[in-house]
Write an enzyme that holds these catalytic residues in place. Structure first.
Site, PDB file in Angstrom:
ATOM      1  N   GLU A  17      -5.467  -8.590  -1.654  1.00  0.00           N
ATOM      2  CA  GLU A  17      -6.297  -8.214  -0.361  1.00  0.00           C
ATOM      3  C   GLU A  17      -7.538  -7.923  -0.342  1.00  0.00           C
ATOM      4  OE1 GLU A  17      -4.728  -5.383   2.938  1.00  0.00           O
ATOM      5  OE2 GLU A  17      -2.631  -5.988   2.383  1.00  0.00           O
TER       6      GLU A  17
ATOM      7  N   GLU B  95       0.930  -1.213  -0.132  1.00  0.00           N
ATOM      8  CA  GLU B  95       0.094   0.137  -0.016  1.00  0.00           C
ATOM      9  C   GLU B  95       0.836   1.295  -0.024  1.00  0.00           C
ATOM     10  OE1 GLU B  95      -3.046  -0.448   2.934  1.00  0.00           O
ATOM     11  OE2 GLU B  95      -4.389  -1.676   1.693  1.00  0.00           O
TER      12      GLU B  95
END
Ligand code: BG6
Length: 489
Positions: free
Chosen positions: A386, A200
């Site tokens: 994810e 991220e």
């Protein structure tokens, strides 16, 4: 069949949330080892410390890799519960856990390596015991034919580098990271094929995640420039070490819709989306996009670069985009619009969509929308690394955990992925639902917020014997994988 034959079904976790063994085998400390569980609506990831030790905390000597002395004060206090220290204890349960993943039919398993387990201070000293630990884990995965998918840095900052270098704000950290990445690439070159550099990358900020002590735009974007250069150098190095490596970036994808068709809201949603896409533009296209350079000019941000940096970024582009998807959001210039919780930020509430118990907007179609937009823009394979529902699971009197709500959430998202592949032609490598075994929540530090197909007896007061048991979703996901996504139950 919508999904290709070699589709990578699996599950995903991160070291600081799952691994435990924080002082075992010569591991050095990481910033998150010093962060307690925050709790719902307490933004743990934003834990912030000044160099002067705001919060009245004087740092312990973070060069220490052994036992923290009794009565130590400072970052790590005695009699305080730190969720990452044992997390859900992969360190001692990896054989049992991997056997369970194999039972579900996993083709791959996404995990991260702890930087300070390999290089205790984050620098050039190497901890052989740390390397050997991941050898054992990878060997066990490969024994069952499960491909490791490895994130080199998942919210991971050696505490020593935060203390002594102000984390990623220092250019020196680039070399430390590239050394560490090179170390793991060389060591595991015949065991790991799929890699991602930074988890991220498009939301990284603050002390926990990148070790910086100020979060102003100048410091933050300078740190990100260093991260871009480090990632690009690592990508190039990885490809030299093993040309078969498939190395991706990893972004948090949270598509934003305009709240209304007022042009101001539309422009605001473009602005929000660009603030996230900027990182993909740099890592996939290989250059700083014009809109971001203009934003730097307007806000007075000046990125210090060395000659050759832009060339490094241009050459070190990634092979695929891995991304997390939990929610969409909406954009508006209306300051009174209703807000809700979000993945590391406060989102505006979408009146058409429900939210999870933790306030995150549930939007399966948003996944198809995001996949289509990203694929159209970058034309590289995507990997959903994810996705999942954080929920407070309970054990029934008969010992079962009936997490039908999780099945419903995942089913709807898999359907959306299928549509993106079948109807929009998106090239998708795989799907690894988040927290496939219960782990500590990154955002809140809670155990109560669970994502897994496997329940772990570990609780927020530090109790629990770490025993594992299958939830209802375990067998459901096994059928999904066995049918390559055709049987969604
Ligand atoms: C992503 C992170 O932001 O979301 C994970 O990559 C994190 O580390 C996941 O766990 C879910 O967030 P949370 O706060 O529910 O754990």
């Amino acid at each position: 069949m919508a999904f290709p034959k070699d589709f990578l079904w699996g599950g995903a976790v991160a070291g600081n949330q799952y691994e435990g063994g924080y002082q075992s085998g010569g591991r050095g400390l990481a910033t998150l080892d010093a962060v307690t569980g925050g709790g719902y609506k307490k933004p743990r990831m934003m834990t912030y410390r000044t160099k002067e030790g705001e919060l009245g905390e004087a740092p312990i000597d973070s060069s220490m890799t052994g036992q923290i002395p009794e009565g130590a004060t400072g970052y790590i206090k005695p009699d305080t519960f730190y969720p990452s220290h044992m997390a859900t204890d992969l360190y001692h349960h990896y054989k049992e856990d991997i056997a369970l993943f194999a039972q579900m039919g996993f083709k791959c398993f996404r995990m991260s390596i702890s930087w300070s387990r390999i290089c205790p201070k984050g620098m050039y000293e190497v901890n052989e015991e740390g390397l050997a630990f991941y050898d054992r884990v990878f060997d066990e995965l490969l024994r069952y034919g499960i491909q490791p998918v490895v994130t080199i840095d998942h919210f991971d900052m050696p505490l020593y580098l935060a203390d002594h270098y102000d984390g990623w704000s220092s250019r020196e950290v680039i070399d430390f990271f590239v050394f560490y990445a090179g170390m793991v690439f060389k060591r595991y070159k015949d065991k790991v094929r799929y890699w991602m550099t930074f988890n991220e990358i498009n939301v990284l900020s603050g002390w926990c995640q990148i070790g910086i002590h100020r979060n102003d735009p100048q410091t933050l974007y300078q740190a990100h420039h260093h991260i871009f250069v480090a990632s690009a150098r690592a990508v190039e190095l990885g490809h030299q070490i093993n040309p078969d490596f498939t190395i991706g970036m990893m972004a948090a994808v949270i598509p934003s819709y305009p709240m209304t068709c007022r042009p101001e809201d539309v422009m605001e949603s473009i602005r929000f989306n660009r603030s996230r896409e900027f990182y993909m533009d740099v890592q996939v296209k290989g250059y700083y996009p014009a809109y971001q350079l203009k934003a730097f000019e307007r806000t007075g941000v000046r990125i210090a670069m060395e000659p050759g940096d832009l060339e490094i970024i241009r050459k070190g582009t990634v092979d695929f985009i891995g991304f997390s998807y939990y929610m969409s959001t909406v954009s508006t210039t209306d300051p009174d619009a209703e807000k809700t919780e979000g993945n590391q930020f406060i989102a505006f509430k979408n009146p058409h969509l429900a939210t999870s118990d933790w306030g995150w907007t549930v939007d399966p179609m948003g996944l198809r929308i995001a996949m289509s937009q990203i694929y159209d823009r970058y034309h590289v394979p995507l990997f959903v690394v994810e996705n999942g529902l954080g929920a407070a699971d309970t054990i029934n009197e008969d010992g079962q955990i009936d997490d039908g709500y999780r099945i419903a959430y995942l089913r709807d998202h898999i359907k959306a992925m299928k549509e993106a592949v079948e109807l929009d032609g998106v090239e998708l490598m795989g799907y690894t639902p988040w927290g496939c075994i219960d782990i500590v929540s990154a955002g809140t530090g809670e155990m109560k917020k669970r994502y897994g197909f496997i329940y772990v007896e570990r609780y927020d007061d530090g109790t629990g014997d770490f025993s594992r048991r299958k939830k209802k979703s375990f067998d459901w996901y096994k059928r999904v994988i066995a049918s390559n996504g055709e049987d969604l139950g």
